[in-house]
Design an enzyme around this catalytic site. Structure first.
Site, mmCIF file in Angstrom:
data_model
loop_
_atom_site.group_PDB
_atom_site.id
_atom_site.type_symbol
_atom_site.label_atom_id
_atom_site.label_comp_id
_atom_site.label_asym_id
_atom_site.label_seq_id
_atom_site.Cartn_x
_atom_site.Cartn_y
_atom_site.Cartn_z
ATOM 1 N N HIS A 51 0.852 -1.185 0.000
ATOM 2 C CA HIS A 51 0.000 0.000 0.000
ATOM 3 C C HIS A 51 0.897 1.246 0.000
ATOM 4 O O HIS A 51 1.837 1.326 0.789
ATOM 5 C CB HIS A 51 -0.881 -0.010 1.257
ATOM 6 C CG HIS A 51 -1.821 1.143 1.306
ATOM 7 N ND1 HIS A 51 -2.944 1.227 0.505
ATOM 8 C CD2 HIS A 51 -1.790 2.289 2.029
ATOM 9 C CE1 HIS A 51 -3.558 2.375 0.748
ATOM 10 N NE2 HIS A 51 -2.884 3.028 1.667
ATOM 11 N N GLY A 59 -10.454 -5.920 7.290
ATOM 12 C CA GLY A 59 -10.508 -4.453 7.173
ATOM 13 C C GLY A 59 -9.505 -3.998 6.118
ATOM 14 O O GLY A 59 -8.368 -4.455 6.106
ATOM 15 N N ASP A 76 -6.642 -2.438 4.256
ATOM 16 C CA ASP A 76 -5.338 -1.852 4.603
ATOM 17 C C ASP A 76 -5.101 -1.802 6.118
ATOM 18 O O ASP A 76 -4.454 -0.882 6.624
ATOM 19 C CB ASP A 76 -5.195 -0.437 3.996
ATOM 20 C CG ASP A 76 -5.336 -0.442 2.480
ATOM 21 O OD1 ASP A 76 -4.885 -1.414 1.846
ATOM 22 O OD2 ASP A 76 -5.905 0.512 1.924
HETATM 23 C C1 GRF Z 1 1.370 0.734 -6.334
HETATM 24 O O1 GRF Z 1 1.618 2.057 -5.960
HETATM 25 C C2 GRF Z 1 0.862 -0.047 -5.157
HETATM 26 O O2 GRF Z 1 1.408 0.349 -3.943
HETATM 27 C C3 GRF Z 1 -0.611 0.284 -5.176
HETATM 28 O O3 GRF Z 1 -0.959 0.343 -6.527
HETATM 29 C C4 GRF Z 1 0.206 0.647 -7.311
HETATM 30 C C5 GRF Z 1 0.345 -0.473 -8.280
HETATM 31 O O4 GRF Z 1 1.391 -0.283 -9.205
HETATM 32 N N1 GRF Z 1 -1.335 -0.664 -4.374
HETATM 33 P P1 GRF Z 1 1.946 -1.492 -10.045
HETATM 34 O O5 GRF Z 1 0.756 -2.115 -10.785
HETATM 35 O O6 GRF Z 1 2.575 -2.468 -9.106
HETATM 36 O O7 GRF Z 1 2.932 -0.906 -11.009
#
Ligand code: GRF
Length: 198
Positions: free
Chosen positions: A112, A146, A148
């Site tokens: 996240h 929940g 995140d």
């Molecule tokens: C990343 O910033 C990740 O943290 C978030 O969505 C984005 C996905 O990017 N959950 P990618 O598809 O891995 O390039």
């Protein structure tokens, strides 16, 4: 060393997936990638995975209408058929039902783009800027019901610059994600192994 069989769930670009695939190429990495699944048939990451010889499938959530469990049962079947033992969510943009989360409890992690517990959900970079935070970053955590909210496995951070926009901040955090995720997955695998030991 036997390696845990890894399923990766994506929705788009798949750059975090690529970082995991790259790490999992090392023979001493504790996981081997066996399947990439996307809820979007045209996700760029599917192509990237196939080009690396990894099985990659789309399960289009739109075909299931409002029936989220039916969509997830399809995901689950594909993961079980591939023999997945651990799941990494990598930019997977569907909220999972308690049913799916329970199937994979203690075996599913997520990345996240915020320093959780700050800013679960969307628009994390803009929210960090708007709040006047000194730093921002990313978190890998266990997936619980929940959104995140699960226990944190690892975090990486950097200072927010005065002229940062959501886009520049996201672009600077992304390489941190790519470094953090393989490290955190390795930690998660070690924990799963400890738990599975008789
Ligand atoms: C990343 O910033 C990740 O943290 C978030 O969505 C984005 C996905 O990017 N959950 P990618 O598809 O891995 O390039």
């Amino acid at each position: 060393m036997t390696r845990l069989r890894l399923g990766i769930l994506i929705s788009g670009r798949g750059s975090n997936m690529e970082a995991l695939l790259a790490a999992a190429k090392a023979p001493d990495y504790p996981a081997e990638a066996v399947l990439v699944l996307s809820n979007r048939p045209h996700a760029k990451g599917l192509e990237t995975a196939r080009n690396q010889g990894i099985e990659a499938k789309a399960v289009d959530h739109r075909q299931f209408g409002k029936n989220r469990e039916a969509f997830e049962r399809e995901l689950n079947t594909a993961l079980k058929e591939a023999g997945a033992e651990v799941i990494a969510l990598a930019g997977f943009m569907r909220i999972l039902t308690p049913w799916f989360v329970q199937q994979w409890a203690g075996r599913m992690i997520n990345i996240h783009p915020s320093l959780l517990p700050k800013y679960p959900g969307l628009d994390t970079h803009q929210r960090a800027i708007d709040a006047g935070d000194a730093e921002a970053g990313c978190t890998v955590h266990w997936v619980t019901e929940g959104v995140d909210e699960g226990a944190i496995i690892g975090q990486a951070s950097l200072p927010i610059k005065a002229d940062d926009t959501a886009d520049t901040l996201a672009a600077r955090i992304l390489p941190l994600e790519h470094q953090l995720y393989p490290e955190a997955l390795a930690k998660a695998c070690a924990e799963i192994r400890r738990r599975d030991e008789p």
